[in-house]
Structure formats: C-alpha cells, structure tokens
Design a protein around this motif. Sequence first.
Motif, PDB file in Angstrom:
ATOM      1  N   THR A 187      -7.601   2.545 -11.709  1.00 16.39           N
ATOM      2  CA  THR A 187      -6.475   3.483 -11.776  1.00 16.39           C
ATOM      3  C   THR A 187      -6.969   4.850 -12.242  1.00 16.39           C
ATOM      4  OG1 THR A 187      -5.958   2.691 -14.023  1.00 16.39           O
ATOM      5  CG2 THR A 187      -4.754   1.686 -12.193  1.00 16.39           C
ATOM      6  N   ASN A 228      -6.061  13.315  -7.549  1.00  9.33           N
ATOM      7  CA  ASN A 228      -5.446  12.369  -6.611  1.00  9.33           C
ATOM      8  C   ASN A 228      -6.497  11.445  -5.996  1.00  9.33           C
ATOM      9  OD1 ASN A 228      -3.801  11.030  -4.881  1.00  9.33           O
ATOM     10  ND2 ASN A 228      -3.244  12.811  -3.637  1.00  9.33           N
ATOM     11  N   PHE A 232       1.207   5.102  -9.326  1.00 10.35           N
ATOM     12  CA  PHE A 232       0.240   5.968  -8.645  1.00 10.35           C
ATOM     13  C   PHE A 232       0.915   7.224  -8.120  1.00 10.35           C
ATOM     14  CE2 PHE A 232      -1.208   7.420  -4.476  1.00 10.35           C
ATOM     15  CZ  PHE A 232      -2.428   7.971  -4.837  1.00 10.35           C
ATOM     16  N   GLU A 233       2.055   7.067  -7.462  1.00 10.70           N
ATOM     17  CA  GLU A 233       2.749   8.216  -6.881  1.00 10.70           C
ATOM     18  C   GLU A 233       3.134   9.229  -7.961  1.00 10.70           C
ATOM     19  OE1 GLU A 233       6.224   9.022  -3.561  1.00 10.70           O
ATOM     20  OE2 GLU A 233       6.242   7.160  -4.721  1.00 10.70           O
ATOM     21  N   CYS A 260      -7.236   4.704   0.355  1.00  8.23           N
ATOM     22  CA  CYS A 260      -5.915   4.073   0.389  1.00  8.23           C
ATOM     23  C   CYS A 260      -5.601   3.434  -0.956  1.00  8.23           C
ATOM     24  CB  CYS A 260      -5.889   3.009   1.491  1.00  8.23           C
ATOM     25  SG  CYS A 260      -4.346   2.091   1.622  1.00  8.23           S
ATOM     26  N   THR A 261      -4.440   3.735  -1.496  1.00  5.89           N
ATOM     27  CA  THR A 261      -3.967   3.074  -2.705  1.00  5.89           C
ATOM     28  C   THR A 261      -3.257   1.785  -2.315  1.00  5.89           C
ATOM     29  OG1 THR A 261      -3.743   5.068  -4.055  1.00  5.89           O
ATOM     30  CG2 THR A 261      -2.308   3.222  -4.595  1.00  5.89           C
ATOM     31  N   ILE A 312       2.429   0.923  -7.191  1.00  2.00           N
ATOM     32  CA  ILE A 312       2.488   2.032  -6.233  1.00  2.00           C
ATOM     33  C   ILE A 312       3.302   3.192  -6.810  1.00  2.00           C
ATOM     34  CG2 ILE A 312       3.229   2.728  -3.935  1.00  2.00           C
ATOM     35  CD1 ILE A 312       0.823   0.819  -3.986  1.00  2.00           C
ATOM     36  N   SER A 328       0.841  -1.200   0.000  1.00  2.00           N
ATOM     37  CA  SER A 328       0.000   0.000   0.000  1.00  2.00           C
ATOM     38  C   SER A 328       0.875   1.248   0.000  1.00  2.00           C
ATOM     39  CB  SER A 328      -0.936   0.009   1.220  1.00  2.00           C
ATOM     40  OG  SER A 328      -0.186   0.010   2.426  1.00  2.00           O
ATOM     41  N   TYR A 329       0.291   2.334  -0.453  1.00  2.00           N
ATOM     42  CA  TYR A 329       1.009   3.610  -0.532  1.00  2.00           C
ATOM     43  C   TYR A 329       1.157   4.216   0.863  1.00  2.00           C
ATOM     44  CZ  TYR A 329       1.950   8.457  -1.894  1.00  2.00           C
ATOM     45  OH  TYR A 329       2.506   9.708  -2.032  1.00  2.00           O
ATOM     46  N   PRO A 370      -7.417   7.503  -4.978  1.00  2.00           N
ATOM     47  CA  PRO A 370      -6.702   6.250  -4.690  1.00  2.00           C
ATOM     48  C   PRO A 370      -6.906   5.190  -5.767  1.00  2.00           C
ATOM     49  CG  PRO A 370      -7.821   7.054  -2.728  1.00  2.00           C
ATOM     50  CD  PRO A 370      -8.300   7.901  -3.863  1.00  2.00           C
ATOM     51  N   TRP A 371      -5.849   4.456  -6.049  1.00  2.00           N
ATOM     52  CA  TRP A 371      -5.907   3.327  -6.968  1.00  2.00           C
ATOM     53  C   TRP A 371      -6.075   2.036  -6.162  1.00  2.00           C
ATOM     54  CZ3 TRP A 371      -1.473   3.827 -11.142  1.00  2.00           C
ATOM     55  CH2 TRP A 371      -1.669   5.014 -11.877  1.00  2.00           C
ATOM     56  N   GLU A 372      -6.642   1.046  -6.829  1.00  2.00           N
ATOM     57  CA  GLU A 372      -6.798  -0.259  -6.194  1.00  2.00           C
ATOM     58  C   GLU A 372      -6.589  -1.361  -7.232  1.00  2.00           C
ATOM     59  OE1 GLU A 372     -10.569  -0.629  -4.321  1.00  2.00           O
ATOM     60  OE2 GLU A 372     -10.370   1.193  -3.112  1.00  2.00           O
TER      61      GLU A 372
END
Length: 256
Positions: free
Chosen positions: A139, A110, A99-100, A45-46, A96, A34-35, A112-114
């Motif tokens: 995403t 911004n 995503f960042e 939460c990503t 991760i 997780s991020y 969250p991705w999953e």
Amino acid sequence: MKKFLLVLVFAVLFTACEEEKEPLKFTNYSVEKSYNKCNPEEGNCTFISMSYPVAEGENEAAERINKEITNHIIEVVDYRDDKKIESIEGLAERFIENFENTANDFPEQNIPWEASVFGEIPLRTEELISFRFNSQIFTGGAHGYSSVSFLNFNPQTGAQYSHDELFTSEFKGYFEEKFREDQNIPQEEPINSNGLFFEDDKFVLPQNIGFTENEVVLHYNAYEISSYADGNFTYRFPYSEVEEFLKVSIEEIPVE
C-alpha cells in the motif's frame, strides 16, 4: 418390561445416530476486485485477490470456522483501519476505496496497491484442521509486506486451538533449545543477546504454528522477533521428532 427396554435401546441408538456429525466439507471461495476494472496481468493496476477454503453447511462448527477465517483475512489486509468490516466483499471494497482516497489526496504518490491472500488446508485429521495463509500486501512505501499465518481448528466444534491445547508444556523448552542452537545463542545467555526483539527478553513460541502432512511448522514473520531486513524465521520438525509433545491426532483422514 421387555418392551420398555427395547424402546429404550432404540431411542438411545436413534439419538446416537442423530448426534453423529458428518465430516466437514470445504469448497474454495474467491473474491477479486480491481480499481476501474483494470487488468492486474497488464501491470500498473490496483487490485485485491483472495482465495481460500470455506466450510460448507450451516452447522455451528462450519459457521464458527468461516467467521474466524473471515476475521483473520480482514485483520491481515486491513490491519490499520478502525472502521468495522464484516465480510470479504466489504474488505475488497474498502481496499479499493482506501486506494482511491489516497490517490486523490496525494496524486504525486499515485502508486498502484496490491493485496493477495491465498489459503489452503495442508492437514486434516479427526481432531485437527490446519489452515495456512500466504499474504502479500503493498500500500505504498519502501516495500510491501509478506506473511505466512496458520489457523488450527477443532473440526467437531469449530473452535480455534491455542498452542497449549496443541502441545504439552515441554514443547516450548524443546523448541527454544533448537532455536538457540540454530541462532548460535548459548543457553545461558539472554535470548536477545544477538539482537533479536523478544519482548522482555523472554523466549516465546511464534504466533503461527501449523501442520502439514509430514511436519510441524513454526514461523516467525518479519518484525515479530527481528527487523524487516532479517526476514522470516521458519522451523520444521518431522512428526517422528516431536510426536511426544502433541496433544492432537496427526493421522490424516480421507477427504472426498
């Protein structure tokens, strides 16, 4: 002469015992990341979570199966990336990282991705190991993407079966007839006459065909033959109905 024959018999028996392969054994393998070490259960939460069976041992069949599974999961999760990823751990790091980078470039988006991938083995026989994967990826964008996929392996060699190796040539025609009936497409009409997306207007079996304890499953994911709004197309046939088209054994073996 008798001594020679006796030695020869023992040599043949010893060789046969050596060549007899132990049944493959599987254990569950999981990778989660997780991020900033956020907790997915708390929301916003990503994260990426992958759990699936892997073959134990260092024999060729086990290594081949595990490699195919790794490549499949990487393709499912990271289908838009050009950079080479060789491991599931590397895939988690890349997810991760992507995503960042996106969050830094577009802070106003911004979100969250999953990503989650869950694999299981719904059927094992002496001639077939069938894997099923449920995947959910988000995403950004208007919606995420869910898919079901199957991989079918020869347990003796670890090679992945093609559709032609699993079914006789008559199976495609049988399934097309059932598919047309279900979708109300007359046999004499083009397969895309009701708005489907079959390439060149020719019926094809789905990419994903799997096996369970009781049935054959044929699954078209969203976008494969129709729009996202139409969803998935799944068809199930009990073995008693399609056994004549099968080229492999569907009799399950005991699993320790």
